[in-house]
Design a protein around this motif. Structure first.
Motif, mmCIF file in Angstrom:
data_model
loop_
_atom_site.group_PDB
_atom_site.id
_atom_site.type_symbol
_atom_site.label_atom_id
_atom_site.label_comp_id
_atom_site.label_asym_id
_atom_site.label_seq_id
_atom_site.Cartn_x
_atom_site.Cartn_y
_atom_site.Cartn_z
ATOM 1 N N TRP A 17 19.308 35.314 25.783
ATOM 2 C CA TRP A 17 19.169 34.757 24.395
ATOM 3 C C TRP A 17 18.681 35.958 23.529
ATOM 4 C CZ3 TRP A 17 14.221 31.785 23.348
ATOM 5 C CH2 TRP A 17 14.047 31.442 21.874
ATOM 6 N N LEU A 18 17.465 36.559 24.046
ATOM 7 C CA LEU A 18 16.679 37.481 23.285
ATOM 8 C C LEU A 18 17.082 38.626 23.265
ATOM 9 C CD1 LEU A 18 13.241 35.910 24.002
ATOM 10 C CD2 LEU A 18 14.594 35.516 22.031
ATOM 11 N N VAL A 19 17.178 39.346 24.752
ATOM 12 C CA VAL A 19 17.532 40.836 24.690
ATOM 13 C C VAL A 19 18.919 41.057 24.479
ATOM 14 C CG1 VAL A 19 17.450 42.828 26.261
ATOM 15 C CG2 VAL A 19 15.736 41.034 26.626
ATOM 16 N N ASP A 20 19.761 40.279 24.739
ATOM 17 C CA ASP A 20 21.261 40.540 24.347
ATOM 18 C C ASP A 20 21.177 40.131 22.686
ATOM 19 O OD1 ASP A 20 22.845 41.235 26.608
ATOM 20 O OD2 ASP A 20 22.144 39.597 27.350
ATOM 21 N N GLY A 21 20.514 39.114 22.337
ATOM 22 C CA GLY A 21 20.737 38.756 20.902
ATOM 23 C C GLY A 21 20.144 40.043 19.986
ATOM 24 N N ALA A 22 19.033 40.649 20.490
ATOM 25 C CA ALA A 22 18.484 41.792 19.874
ATOM 26 C C ALA A 22 19.525 42.846 19.711
ATOM 27 C CB ALA A 22 16.928 42.298 20.307
ATOM 28 N N ALA A 23 20.071 43.054 20.904
ATOM 29 C CA ALA A 23 21.030 44.110 21.127
ATOM 30 C C ALA A 23 22.265 43.970 20.226
ATOM 31 C CB ALA A 23 21.483 44.235 22.582
ATOM 32 N N ILE A 24 22.640 42.734 20.096
ATOM 33 C CA ILE A 24 23.960 42.213 19.127
ATOM 34 C C ILE A 24 23.665 42.966 17.732
ATOM 35 C CG2 ILE A 24 25.391 40.442 18.240
ATOM 36 C CD1 ILE A 24 24.925 38.972 21.033
ATOM 37 N N MET A 25 22.407 42.603 17.327
ATOM 38 C CA MET A 25 22.190 42.892 15.951
ATOM 39 C C MET A 25 22.350 44.452 15.575
ATOM 40 S SD MET A 25 20.349 40.087 14.826
ATOM 41 C CE MET A 25 20.299 41.104 13.152
ATOM 42 N N ASN A 26 21.931 45.172 16.623
ATOM 43 C CA ASN A 26 22.125 46.657 16.621
ATOM 44 C C ASN A 26 23.745 46.757 16.607
ATOM 45 O OD1 ASN A 26 20.880 49.064 16.302
ATOM 46 N ND2 ASN A 26 20.791 49.276 18.434
ATOM 47 N N GLN A 27 24.289 46.105 17.733
ATOM 48 C CA GLN A 27 25.575 46.573 18.063
ATOM 49 C C GLN A 27 26.575 46.367 16.805
ATOM 50 O OE1 GLN A 27 25.759 44.766 21.803
ATOM 51 N NE2 GLN A 27 25.175 46.678 22.830
ATOM 52 N N VAL A 28 26.323 45.177 16.112
ATOM 53 C CA VAL A 28 27.306 44.661 15.042
ATOM 54 C C VAL A 28 27.031 45.826 13.985
ATOM 55 C CG1 VAL A 28 27.413 43.112 13.060
ATOM 56 C CG2 VAL A 28 26.979 42.140 15.397
ATOM 57 N N MET A 29 25.917 46.221 13.612
ATOM 58 C CA MET A 29 25.724 47.620 12.594
ATOM 59 C C MET A 29 26.431 48.618 13.274
ATOM 60 S SD MET A 29 22.410 49.355 12.080
ATOM 61 C CE MET A 29 22.081 50.186 13.644
ATOM 62 N N LEU A 30 26.603 49.014 14.413
ATOM 63 C CA LEU A 30 27.086 50.189 15.053
ATOM 64 C C LEU A 30 28.927 49.903 15.039
ATOM 65 C CD1 LEU A 30 24.712 50.994 17.846
ATOM 66 C CD2 LEU A 30 24.962 52.321 15.652
ATOM 67 N N CYS A 31 29.329 48.978 14.857
ATOM 68 C CA CYS A 31 30.539 48.732 14.805
ATOM 69 C C CYS A 31 31.139 49.365 13.729
ATOM 70 C CB CYS A 31 31.078 47.341 14.759
ATOM 71 S SG CYS A 31 30.715 46.220 15.918
ATOM 72 N N ARG A 32 30.285 49.827 12.575
ATOM 73 C CA ARG A 32 30.626 50.679 11.499
ATOM 74 C C ARG A 32 30.158 51.900 11.215
ATOM 75 N NH1 ARG A 32 29.000 48.505 6.684
ATOM 76 N NH2 ARG A 32 27.317 47.718 7.622
ATOM 77 N N THR A 33 29.576 52.376 12.475
ATOM 78 C CA THR A 33 29.089 53.695 12.630
ATOM 79 C C THR A 33 30.248 54.663 12.336
ATOM 80 O OG1 THR A 33 27.821 55.133 14.066
ATOM 81 C CG2 THR A 33 29.489 54.084 15.063
ATOM 82 N N SER A 34 29.764 55.839 11.847
ATOM 83 C CA SER A 34 30.639 56.933 11.327
ATOM 84 C C SER A 34 31.546 57.782 12.446
ATOM 85 C CB SER A 34 29.916 58.067 10.639
ATOM 86 O OG SER A 34 28.847 58.591 11.223
ATOM 87 N N TYR A 35 31.103 57.442 13.546
ATOM 88 C CA TYR A 35 31.703 58.223 14.859
ATOM 89 C C TYR A 35 32.970 57.302 15.449
ATOM 90 C CZ TYR A 35 33.180 61.406 18.478
ATOM 91 O OH TYR A 35 33.858 61.966 19.423
ATOM 92 N N GLY A 36 34.002 57.716 15.208
ATOM 93 C CA GLY A 36 35.074 56.642 15.350
ATOM 94 C C GLY A 36 35.221 56.078 16.953
ATOM 95 N N PRO A 37 34.914 57.069 17.816
ATOM 96 C CA PRO A 37 35.069 56.525 19.339
ATOM 97 C C PRO A 37 33.747 55.832 19.730
ATOM 98 C CG PRO A 37 35.747 58.782 19.412
ATOM 99 C CD PRO A 37 35.260 58.480 18.075
ATOM 100 N N TYR A 38 32.597 55.828 18.896
ATOM 101 C CA TYR A 38 31.328 54.813 19.317
ATOM 102 C C TYR A 38 31.747 53.720 18.486
ATOM 103 C CZ TYR A 38 26.290 54.282 19.466
ATOM 104 O OH TYR A 38 25.184 53.783 19.751
ATOM 105 N N ALA A 39 32.278 53.716 17.375
ATOM 106 C CA ALA A 39 32.572 52.455 16.543
ATOM 107 C C ALA A 39 33.580 51.481 17.301
ATOM 108 C CB ALA A 39 33.128 52.597 15.343
#
Lengths: 98, 312
Positions: free
Chosen positions: B126-148
């Protein structure tokens, strides 16, 4: 591209077909000792939720790619042939099905 | 082309929201920054399997056990997606693994806390994955293609993780007084470390500005942390659990929660290796790597033998 030494399993690029009739699409890469292991690991890593029904594994070292820095000149010949597009040809009013 | 011109072209591409791909020119610092961030992220997925793996054999039912097993398997997959993305930047897998094992590379400090009860597995999802998701949703739009692209794949799988964790706590909170107390205890211990997952406050995070300019990051640590709190507090209230922060209060004017102060001294101690489980986690990873050495060698020898035979 990446630094490898003798002891490393080679890198494979994985392509998955999500449904019969569609293209195989690049999904990522993994390390495996041989093709069979690459395909089995690709199944476990990239298709845990029914993402595909066919897998291609290609050794990364066997892929040749165009150079991004030559992009302009390399693809340029395609840009000046507008007559390759159907919109280049005005159709007379009233002509149908074309 | 002179480097200043290449750098200008690179930034223009980033500003125009075009993705950077592995063979494109990029500033050396951009590459270093990404290798550090992506490999840390990958290490976190792998080390993150340990606290949860601790409960696979003791899950309270066969159903819970199968679910937890699937979740931990997902984490291994996430680690692999990320290692692959980092490898496109020219760093080898063995190099990254040895940086983790030597202690040179970091991983998320949250995984240096112990999982004492079954409720902790709920709190992690709930919390740890929940916090990770916040970060990861943002990183779906990160500038480096393979990371996104790796992030898009990961995000699709993470929401199962968060829901399964919450589901565990929903069940416990409807159970006996002891079970409910166990759920509350887990929230008490995981709340603050989860908030620390977003990293130092913006004013103390010198690399953030550069990461934002390169569009590696797209929201600041404090913004993400606040959104996480705003979303999570009502979820805790819904199952009758109390967030362990006496200063927590809805602020009608700003439409956000006001909240207390993170113990940054604890955060720094855990990062420096003095958390409750740092030594245990590293020992487990080193042992796994050493124990697996013969398998890696045998597989290569077998592949070599087969190749020779089919060539003959």
């Amino acid at each position: 591209m990446s630094t490898t030494n003798e002891k490393d399993w080679p890198l494979w690029e994985i392509f998955i077909q999500s449904k019969r009739g569609l293209d195989h699409k690049h999904v990522g890469s993994l390390h495996a000792a041989d093709a069979r292991m690459a395909i089995e690991n690709a199944r476990d890593v990239y298709t845990r939720r029914g993402e595909g029904n066919s897998i291609w594994a290609v050794q990364a070292a066997d892929i040749h790619a165009s150079k991004p820095e030559d992009q302009g000149a390399f693809f340029d010949p395609a840009d000046d042939k507008v007559y390759r597009h159907p919109t280049f040809y005005p159709m007379p009013e009233g002509v149908k099905y074309m | 082309m002179p480097e200043s011109q290449q750098a200008a072209q690179f930034q223009a591409k980033v500003d125009a929201e075009q993705k950077i791909e592995p063979r494109d020119w990029m500033p050396a610092e951009y590459r270093q920054n990404l290798v550090r961030q992506i490999s840390q992220h990958a290490h976190s997925e792998i080390v993150g399997m340990l606290p949860e793996g601790n409960w696979i054999g003791r899950a309270p039912s066969l159903r819970r056990k199968a679910i937890l097993l699937a979740k931990v398997q997902d984490e291994a997959g996430h680690g692999l997606y990320l290692y692959s993305a980092a490898e496109t930047l020219g760093v080898g897998r063995d190099e990254m693994v040895s940086q983790l094992l030597s202690g040179k590379a970091k991983y998320s400090s949250i995984f240096n806390y112990p999982t004492l009860t079954w409720a902790d597995i709920g709190a992690i999802g709930w919390l740890v994955d929940g916090a990770a998701i916040m970060n990861q949703v943002m990183l779906c739009r990160t500038s480096y293609g393979p990371y996104a692209r790796a992030m898009v794949r990961i995000c699709k799988e993470e929401s199962f993780h968060q829901r399964q964790g919450y589901d565990i706590l929903v069940t416990l909170s409807k159970g006996t007084p002891e079970q409910k107390a166990m759920a509350q205890d887990a929230l008490n211990r995981w709340w603050w470390p989860s908030l620390m997952m977003f990293g130092p406050s913006d004013k103390d995070s010198p690399h953030s500005a550069q990461s934002m300019k390169w569009k590696i990051k797209r929201q600041s640590n404090d913004e993400l942390r606040q959104t996480f709190i705003d979303r999570t507090v009502p979820q805790a209230e819904f199952i009758g659990l109390q967030v362990p922060d006496p200063k927590l209060k809805w602020n009608e004017t700003i439409q956000h929660y006001d909240w207390g102060e993170i113990d940054w001294e604890e955060f720094n101690q855990v990062i420096r290796g003095n958390g409750p489980c740092n030594a245990e986690r590293m020992a487990a990873r080193r042992k796994a790597h050493a124990d697996g050495a013969w398998v890696r060698e045998a597989a290569l020898a077998h592949a070599g033998k087969k190749a020779k035979r089919s060539a003959a």
